[in-house]
Design a protein around this motif. Sequence first.
Motif, PDB file in Angstrom:
ATOM      1  N   ARG A  91      42.093  14.079  56.448  1.00 52.25           N
ATOM      2  CA  ARG A  91      41.233  13.997  55.251  1.00 52.25           C
ATOM      3  C   ARG A  91      39.886  14.665  55.434  1.00 52.25           C
ATOM      4  N   ARG A  92      39.461  14.834  56.673  1.00 55.44           N
ATOM      5  CA  ARG A  92      38.163  15.475  56.976  1.00 55.44           C
ATOM      6  C   ARG A  92      37.032  14.867  56.139  1.00 55.44           C
ATOM      7  N   PRO A  93      36.739  13.578  56.340  1.00 54.68           N
ATOM      8  CA  PRO A  93      35.713  12.915  55.527  1.00 54.68           C
ATOM      9  C   PRO A  93      34.316  13.498  55.762  1.00 54.68           C
ATOM     10  N   HIS A  94      33.517  13.472  54.710  1.00 51.18           N
ATOM     11  CA  HIS A  94      32.119  13.878  54.822  1.00 51.18           C
ATOM     12  C   HIS A  94      31.288  12.760  55.455  1.00 51.18           C
ATOM     13  N   VAL A  95      31.673  11.518  55.148  1.00 48.79           N
ATOM     14  CA  VAL A  95      30.930  10.339  55.600  1.00 48.79           C
ATOM     15  C   VAL A  95      31.940   9.305  56.078  1.00 48.79           C
ATOM     16  N   MET A  96      31.554   8.546  57.108  1.00 48.42           N
ATOM     17  CA  MET A  96      32.422   7.485  57.599  1.00 48.42           C
ATOM     18  C   MET A  96      31.599   6.229  57.862  1.00 48.42           C
ATOM     19  N   LEU A  97      32.130   5.095  57.414  1.00 42.05           N
ATOM     20  CA  LEU A  97      31.562   3.790  57.749  1.00 42.05           C
ATOM     21  C   LEU A  97      32.499   3.188  58.785  1.00 42.05           C
ATOM     22  N   LEU A  98      31.996   2.921  59.978  1.00 45.33           N
ATOM     23  CA  LEU A  98      32.829   2.496  61.093  1.00 45.33           C
ATOM     24  C   LEU A  98      32.393   1.138  61.613  1.00 45.33           C
ATOM     25  N   ASP A  99      33.329   0.199  61.635  1.00 46.51           N
ATOM     26  CA  ASP A  99      33.113  -1.101  62.264  1.00 46.51           C
ATOM     27  C   ASP A  99      33.066  -0.854  63.769  1.00 46.51           C
ATOM     28  N   LEU A 100      31.970  -1.198  64.401  1.00 43.53           N
ATOM     29  CA  LEU A 100      31.812  -0.935  65.827  1.00 43.53           C
ATOM     30  C   LEU A 100      32.431  -2.016  66.705  1.00 43.53           C
ATOM     31  N   VAL A 101      32.872  -3.118  66.107  1.00 45.51           N
ATOM     32  CA  VAL A 101      33.468  -4.215  66.871  1.00 45.51           C
ATOM     33  C   VAL A 101      34.858  -4.501  66.304  1.00 45.51           C
ATOM     34  N   MET A 102      35.863  -3.830  66.887  1.00 45.63           N
ATOM     35  CA  MET A 102      37.247  -4.033  66.459  1.00 45.63           C
ATOM     36  C   MET A 102      38.091  -4.348  67.693  1.00 45.63           C
ATOM     37  N   PRO A 103      39.176  -5.090  67.515  1.00 50.34           N
ATOM     38  CA  PRO A 103      40.039  -5.422  68.643  1.00 50.34           C
ATOM     39  C   PRO A 103      40.627  -4.177  69.308  1.00 50.34           C
ATOM     40  N   GLY A 104      40.551  -4.125  70.619  1.00 57.55           N
ATOM     41  CA  GLY A 104      41.190  -3.049  71.361  1.00 57.55           C
ATOM     42  C   GLY A 104      40.455  -1.732  71.411  1.00 57.55           C
ATOM     43  N   VAL A 105      39.312  -1.638  70.767  1.00 60.26           N
ATOM     44  CA  VAL A 105      38.568  -0.375  70.786  1.00 60.26           C
ATOM     45  C   VAL A 105      37.080  -0.660  70.598  1.00 60.26           C
ATOM     46  N   ARG A 106      36.286   0.009  71.398  1.00 59.39           N
ATOM     47  CA  ARG A 106      34.835  -0.104  71.226  1.00 59.39           C
ATOM     48  C   ARG A 106      34.385   1.030  70.318  1.00 59.39           C
ATOM     49  N   GLY A 107      33.490   0.703  69.421  1.00 58.69           N
ATOM     50  CA  GLY A 107      33.051   1.649  68.412  1.00 58.69           C
ATOM     51  C   GLY A 107      32.498   2.947  68.962  1.00 58.69           C
ATOM     52  N   MET A 108      31.711   2.863  70.023  1.00 60.39           N
ATOM     53  CA  MET A 108      31.109   4.074  70.569  1.00 60.39           C
ATOM     54  C   MET A 108      32.173   4.981  71.208  1.00 60.39           C
ATOM     55  N   GLU A 109      33.197   4.384  71.810  1.00 61.76           N
ATOM     56  CA  GLU A 109      34.297   5.183  72.351  1.00 61.76           C
ATOM     57  C   GLU A 109      35.043   5.882  71.218  1.00 61.76           C
ATOM     58  N   MET A 110      35.231   5.157  70.143  1.00 57.53           N
ATOM     59  CA  MET A 110      35.920   5.735  69.000  1.00 57.53           C
ATOM     60  C   MET A 110      35.118   6.881  68.397  1.00 57.53           C
ATOM     61  N   LEU A 111      33.822   6.744  68.326  1.00 59.04           N
ATOM     62  CA  LEU A 111      32.983   7.829  67.829  1.00 59.04           C
ATOM     63  C   LEU A 111      33.156   9.091  68.665  1.00 59.04           C
ATOM     64  N   ALA A 112      33.223   8.923  69.973  1.00 57.36           N
ATOM     65  CA  ALA A 112      33.420  10.078  70.853  1.00 57.36           C
ATOM     66  C   ALA A 112      34.762  10.737  70.563  1.00 57.36           C
ATOM     67  N   GLN A 113      35.805   9.944  70.362  1.00 57.55           N
ATOM     68  CA  GLN A 113      37.128  10.503  70.049  1.00 57.55           C
ATOM     69  C   GLN A 113      37.132  11.182  68.688  1.00 57.55           C
ATOM     70  N   ILE A 114      36.457  10.612  67.743  1.00 55.45           N
ATOM     71  CA  ILE A 114      36.371  11.221  66.416  1.00 55.45           C
ATOM     72  C   ILE A 114      35.640  12.550  66.482  1.00 55.45           C
ATOM     73  N   HIS A 115      34.613  12.593  67.290  1.00 54.52           N
ATOM     74  CA  HIS A 115      33.849  13.835  67.454  1.00 54.52           C
ATOM     75  C   HIS A 115      34.726  14.960  67.991  1.00 54.52           C
ATOM     76  N   GLU A 116      35.741  14.611  68.778  1.00 54.01           N
ATOM     77  CA  GLU A 116      36.646  15.605  69.356  1.00 54.01           C
ATOM     78  C   GLU A 116      37.686  16.114  68.350  1.00 54.01           C
ATOM     79  N   CYS A 117      37.870  15.406  67.246  1.00 54.05           N
ATOM     80  CA  CYS A 117      38.910  15.805  66.261  1.00 54.05           C
ATOM     81  C   CYS A 117      38.596  17.113  65.612  1.00 54.05           C
TER      82      CYS A 117
END
Length: 82
Positions: free
Chosen positions: A56-82
């Motif tokens: 979808r290539r979103p312009h903006v993302m609202l991200l819950d930083l506290v989710m089971p099995g994933v830390r928000g900051m790690e997820m941000l790094a992975q998203i940045h790599e997409c």
Amino acid sequence: MAGKGAVVAGGRRYRLLVVDDDRHQLELVRQVLSGLRLEISSASDKQSALEAVRTRRPHVMLLDLVMPGVRGMEMLAQIHEC
């Protein structure tokens, strides 16, 4: 011409991705922002969020930083790599 409350860029809507493991929060955000006429998509886990970012290539993302099995900051790094 865009209607009242529309958020547009060059005649098109902004794409928003909301990522939260709580489905009630996802629905609340969708309801609150519905008047802005955004293209809103949602994801409730890491895999679906990463897939939504790729497709979808979103312009903006609202991200819950506290989710089971994933830390928000790690997820941000992975998203940045997409």
